[in-house]
Design a protein around this motif. Structure first.
Motif, mmCIF file in Angstrom:
data_model
loop_
_atom_site.group_PDB
_atom_site.id
_atom_site.type_symbol
_atom_site.label_atom_id
_atom_site.label_comp_id
_atom_site.label_asym_id
_atom_site.label_seq_id
_atom_site.Cartn_x
_atom_site.Cartn_y
_atom_site.Cartn_z
ATOM 1 N N GLN A 11 0.909 -1.117 0.032
ATOM 2 C CA GLN A 11 -0.140 0.086 -0.059
ATOM 3 C C GLN A 11 0.797 1.287 0.100
ATOM 4 O O GLN A 11 0.514 2.141 -0.777
ATOM 5 C CB GLN A 11 -1.015 -0.122 1.244
ATOM 6 C CG GLN A 11 -1.639 1.207 1.205
ATOM 7 C CD GLN A 11 -2.848 1.010 2.238
ATOM 8 O OE1 GLN A 11 -2.971 0.114 3.104
ATOM 9 N NE2 GLN A 11 -3.794 2.161 2.363
ATOM 10 N N ASN A 12 2.033 1.241 0.827
ATOM 11 C CA ASN A 12 2.722 2.316 0.889
ATOM 12 C C ASN A 12 3.511 2.455 -0.276
ATOM 13 O O ASN A 12 3.869 3.693 -0.916
ATOM 14 C CB ASN A 12 3.668 2.172 2.170
ATOM 15 C CG ASN A 12 3.179 2.236 3.454
ATOM 16 O OD1 ASN A 12 2.102 2.966 3.493
ATOM 17 N ND2 ASN A 12 3.723 1.548 4.348
ATOM 18 N N VAL A 13 3.970 1.459 -1.007
ATOM 19 C CA VAL A 13 4.763 1.436 -2.369
ATOM 20 C C VAL A 13 3.847 2.065 -3.518
ATOM 21 O O VAL A 13 4.198 3.042 -4.228
ATOM 22 C CB VAL A 13 5.198 0.105 -2.765
ATOM 23 C CG1 VAL A 13 5.564 -0.136 -4.082
ATOM 24 C CG2 VAL A 13 6.312 -0.191 -1.790
ATOM 25 N N TYR A 14 2.581 1.569 -3.468
ATOM 26 C CA TYR A 14 1.767 1.987 -4.408
ATOM 27 C C TYR A 14 1.285 3.334 -4.569
ATOM 28 O O TYR A 14 0.964 4.109 -5.533
ATOM 29 C CB TYR A 14 0.530 1.085 -4.745
ATOM 30 C CG TYR A 14 0.582 -0.347 -5.021
ATOM 31 C CD1 TYR A 14 2.025 -0.563 -5.729
ATOM 32 C CD2 TYR A 14 -0.034 -1.328 -4.625
ATOM 33 C CE1 TYR A 14 2.199 -1.831 -6.176
ATOM 34 C CE2 TYR A 14 0.375 -2.640 -4.880
ATOM 35 C CZ TYR A 14 1.253 -3.154 -5.752
ATOM 36 O OH TYR A 14 1.694 -4.323 -5.967
ATOM 37 N N ASN A 15 1.278 3.945 -3.121
ATOM 38 C CA ASN A 15 0.756 5.115 -2.916
ATOM 39 C C ASN A 15 2.061 6.216 -3.314
ATOM 40 O O ASN A 15 1.649 7.168 -3.850
ATOM 41 C CB ASN A 15 0.607 5.325 -1.404
ATOM 42 C CG ASN A 15 -0.882 5.138 -1.175
ATOM 43 O OD1 ASN A 15 -1.823 5.058 -1.683
ATOM 44 N ND2 ASN A 15 -1.015 4.734 0.313
ATOM 45 N N SER A 73 -8.403 2.152 -9.587
ATOM 46 C CA SER A 73 -8.192 2.474 -8.165
ATOM 47 C C SER A 73 -7.125 1.640 -7.492
ATOM 48 O O SER A 73 -6.703 0.608 -7.883
ATOM 49 C CB SER A 73 -9.525 1.990 -7.372
ATOM 50 O OG SER A 73 -9.895 0.597 -7.207
ATOM 51 N N LYS A 74 -6.597 2.152 -6.594
ATOM 52 C CA LYS A 74 -5.659 1.670 -5.783
ATOM 53 C C LYS A 74 -5.940 0.366 -4.964
ATOM 54 O O LYS A 74 -5.321 -0.440 -4.687
ATOM 55 C CB LYS A 74 -4.914 2.676 -4.780
ATOM 56 C CG LYS A 74 -4.355 3.853 -5.362
ATOM 57 C CD LYS A 74 -3.840 4.819 -4.445
ATOM 58 C CE LYS A 74 -3.110 6.252 -4.851
ATOM 59 N NZ LYS A 74 -2.653 7.141 -3.927
ATOM 60 N N GLU A 75 -7.581 0.376 -4.515
ATOM 61 C CA GLU A 75 -7.994 -0.772 -3.893
ATOM 62 C C GLU A 75 -7.842 -1.960 -4.984
ATOM 63 O O GLU A 75 -7.445 -3.049 -4.505
ATOM 64 C CB GLU A 75 -9.266 -0.495 -3.454
ATOM 65 C CG GLU A 75 -10.173 -1.642 -2.559
ATOM 66 C CD GLU A 75 -11.565 -1.384 -2.261
ATOM 67 O OE1 GLU A 75 -11.877 -2.086 -1.574
ATOM 68 O OE2 GLU A 75 -12.117 -0.227 -2.647
ATOM 69 N N THR A 76 -8.205 -1.914 -6.075
ATOM 70 C CA THR A 76 -8.138 -2.957 -6.881
ATOM 71 C C THR A 76 -6.856 -3.290 -7.336
ATOM 72 O O THR A 76 -6.624 -4.628 -7.141
ATOM 73 C CB THR A 76 -8.790 -2.544 -8.552
ATOM 74 O OG1 THR A 76 -10.145 -1.977 -8.286
ATOM 75 C CG2 THR A 76 -8.710 -3.704 -9.588
ATOM 76 N N LEU A 77 -6.057 -2.576 -7.444
ATOM 77 C CA LEU A 77 -4.507 -2.921 -7.808
ATOM 78 C C LEU A 77 -3.873 -3.589 -6.543
ATOM 79 O O LEU A 77 -3.225 -4.623 -6.703
ATOM 80 C CB LEU A 77 -3.637 -1.585 -7.776
ATOM 81 C CG LEU A 77 -2.117 -1.804 -8.222
ATOM 82 C CD1 LEU A 77 -1.968 -2.478 -9.520
ATOM 83 C CD2 LEU A 77 -1.355 -0.568 -8.082
ATOM 84 N N LEU A 78 -4.250 -3.109 -5.400
ATOM 85 C CA LEU A 78 -3.515 -3.908 -4.080
ATOM 86 C C LEU A 78 -4.507 -5.321 -3.979
ATOM 87 O O LEU A 78 -3.736 -6.218 -3.657
ATOM 88 C CB LEU A 78 -4.050 -3.123 -2.920
ATOM 89 C CG LEU A 78 -3.256 -3.504 -1.419
ATOM 90 C CD1 LEU A 78 -1.573 -3.303 -1.827
ATOM 91 C CD2 LEU A 78 -3.681 -2.581 -0.583
ATOM 92 N N GLU A 79 -5.598 -5.483 -4.438
ATOM 93 C CA GLU A 79 -6.118 -6.762 -4.193
ATOM 94 C C GLU A 79 -5.952 -7.621 -5.376
ATOM 95 O O GLU A 79 -5.620 -8.938 -5.235
ATOM 96 C CB GLU A 79 -7.944 -6.658 -4.243
ATOM 97 C CG GLU A 79 -8.565 -5.829 -3.216
ATOM 98 C CD GLU A 79 -9.931 -5.621 -3.434
ATOM 99 O OE1 GLU A 79 -10.667 -5.286 -2.443
ATOM 100 O OE2 GLU A 79 -10.590 -5.927 -4.642
ATOM 101 N N ASP A 80 -5.538 -7.148 -6.440
ATOM 102 C CA ASP A 80 -5.083 -7.996 -7.520
ATOM 103 C C ASP A 80 -3.490 -8.237 -7.904
ATOM 104 O O ASP A 80 -3.119 -9.117 -8.571
ATOM 105 C CB ASP A 80 -5.828 -7.650 -9.046
ATOM 106 C CG ASP A 80 -7.250 -7.322 -8.910
ATOM 107 O OD1 ASP A 80 -7.605 -7.970 -8.031
ATOM 108 O OD2 ASP A 80 -7.789 -6.849 -9.890
#
Length: 515
Positions: A11-15, A73-80
């Motif tokens: 999450q920190n990396v993608y943010n 969305s970042k949520e989708t990226l984190l889940e997938d």
């Protein structure tokens, strides 16, 4: 290598990489609580939003298109993320699917970029260690990277921007032109660790995951102004402009030139990773024909004949794809750098390109006197000090022993300026032994310190048999000698991240040595 176990790592990396380019949560079926979604939606409205492209496997990159899907969305990226292999870390403004089944994606074109978040350098070999790559970044490039991601065959080095660069079509995509030059200089600066000079500047890259991040320092990001200053200095001595080969600047037709003739008679072109090959040669020839005003049918007949003469020909579908791309109107002309690389690789003795370029409006200026370059003033003095230390210091010593007066006289830097540079520098290290007239000052850099530590540790481990003990002995011997100036905290962080010593033992050493 260090192992990252934090559940918040990705999450920190993608943010850090994506900034505010995507929405925080999915518009439908989000797992976030309602208060969190409401708060995020308010924040999301403050910034433009786009999308990134993702694929599940390297095999999804096909000659007929890219199989994948669009993430907003970042949520989708984190889940997938666990099921993905590549993604575009830079955000696009328009996006869509090319087929009714929504399996093939389109829109990942440079001029469709909404914002550039990061520069990525591809190193397609594992003959260099992570430590070697990191030291090269600090020694020969702009500085330590934000991330290093491991792949099956090599590494990808991320230099993330502290704020995204937004791309528009103003002044003929001037911002994109500047960014591509910076990307080119970053790749050139890492040639000693086998960087891929011809890797797509802003395309697909390995997606960071918990099991492939081998270096991360998320607070190590770069301002665009800093990158431009650095890139300008890389080109100061070359006076290198930005241009393309265009027939309107030549006295004869490009297709009648010596280099064009030699290239079409080079029939052994194939290419491999990190080297230009058939596709690049075919595309370059098509662009030349396009800039010469040839009809598309005429160019196809020419490319078809050229392809049939190759020892390793492309399929007819690939030729048509390259032709359509060249005639799409997205390109001004053939890249001179690509032409020179093709000639060097496949034409015996190479060939000159007798073309005069009429370039105007470049973003590079001739080098001013140092006193007039206020923004890069201290950084250039820092570089002079580093160059002097590197040239003078013996590989058998940890420090170069010189008084501050000797340093000032040797480099020509005022004492007051030296003091400011030392306070600001995150690359210089120093120590002082003795007092008064008997005092002597030792100088080194973070990179030289790490090189010394690793070298000495290997020597000790060969005698004592345990590398870790050798490392710790060298660190124990020297870490307490260094004065806590700007680069001090960064050095201890590097020692921990490089897995030279554990965070716990580093802290114990510092507490013992510094009181």
């Amino acid at each position: 290598m260090a192992i990252f176990t934090s559940t918040n790592l990705l999450q920190n990396v993608y943010n850090t990489i994506l900034h505010e380019g995507l929405t925080t949560y999915k518009t439908k079926y989000s797992k976030a609580t309602l208060p969190d979604r409401v708060e995020a939606e308010k924040a999301d409205k403050r910034h433009k939003k786009g999308a990134i492209f993702v694929v599940r496997s390297k095999s999804d990159f096909t000659s007929t298109g890219v199989k994948g899907y669009i993430v907003t969305s970042k949520e989708t990226l984190l889940e997938d993320a666990a099921g993905l292999s590549h993604f575009t870390p830079n955000v696009y403004r328009q996006f869509g699917y090319s087929d009714d089944k929504r399996t093939k994606i389109h829109g990942f074109e440079e001029k469709n970029l909404l914002q550039i978040n990061t520069f990525v350098v591809d190193i397609d070999t594992k003959q260099h260690s992570v430590q070697e790559i990191l030291l090269t970044c600090m020694d020969e490039s702009i500085g330590a990277p934000t991330l290093i991601v491991e792949s099956e065959r090599g590494y990808q080095v991320y230099f993330v921007l502290s704020e995204p660069l937004f791309i528009s079509n103003k002044q003929n995509f001037r911002g994109l032109t500047v960014a591509k030059r910076i990307s080119d200089n970053l790749k050139k600066s890492l040639q000693s660790v086998s960087s891929d000079l011809f890797c797509n500047d802003f395309g697909f890259f390995r997606i960071p995951k918990k099991d492939n991040i081998v270096w991360q320092q998320l607070d190590q990001t770069y301002h665009m102004a800093h990158l431009i200053d650095w890139s300008c200095r890389q080109d100061d001595d070359l006076e290198r402009p930005l241009f393309v080969v265009s027939s309107k600047f030549t006295t004869i037709s490009v297709t009648q030139s010596e280099w064009f003739s030699k290239l079409i008679h080079a029939v052994d072109i194939k290419g491999e990773k990190g080297q230009l090959g058939r596709n690049n040669a075919m595309f370059t020839l098509a662009l030349v024909c396009f800039s010469e005003g040839w009809e598309k049918e005429r160019t196809f007949d020419f490319l078809d004949e050229y392809n049939s003469n190759l020892n390793y020909p492309l399929s007819l579908t690939e030729v048509e794809t390259l032709l359509n791309s060249a005639y799409s109107g997205k390109y001004k002309g053939a890249s001179k750098a690509y032409i020179e690389a093709l000639l060097a690789a496949y034409v015996r003795g190479g060939s000159a390109i007798p073309v005069k370029f009429n370039y105007k409006g470049g973003w590079y200026k001739f080098k001013k006197e140092r006193k007039d370059r206020e923004r890069s003033h201290y950084e250039e003095w820092e570089q002079d000090i580093i160059a002097y230390i590197s040239a003078q210091k013996s590989s058998f010593e940890m420090f170069l022993w010189r008084s501050q007066k000797e340093i000032c006289e040797a480099i020509g830097i005022p004492q007051s300026t030296l003091n400011v540079v030392l306070k600001q520098s995150k690359r210089l290290l120093k120590t002082t032994k003795g007092k008064g007239r008997n005092a002597k000052t030792g100088w080194t850099t973070i990179s030289l310190f790490l090189q010394y530590v690793l070298k000495k540790a290997v020597e000790l481990s060969q005698r004592k048999g345990i590398y870790r003990i050798g490392l710790q002995e060298v660190v124990d011997e020297w870490i307490g000698e260094i004065e806590p100036i700007a680069g001090y905290d960064l050095l201890t962080l590097y020692l921990e991240k490089l897995d030279v010593v554990t965070p716990l033992t580093t802290k114990k050493t510092l507490i013992r040595d510094t009181g």
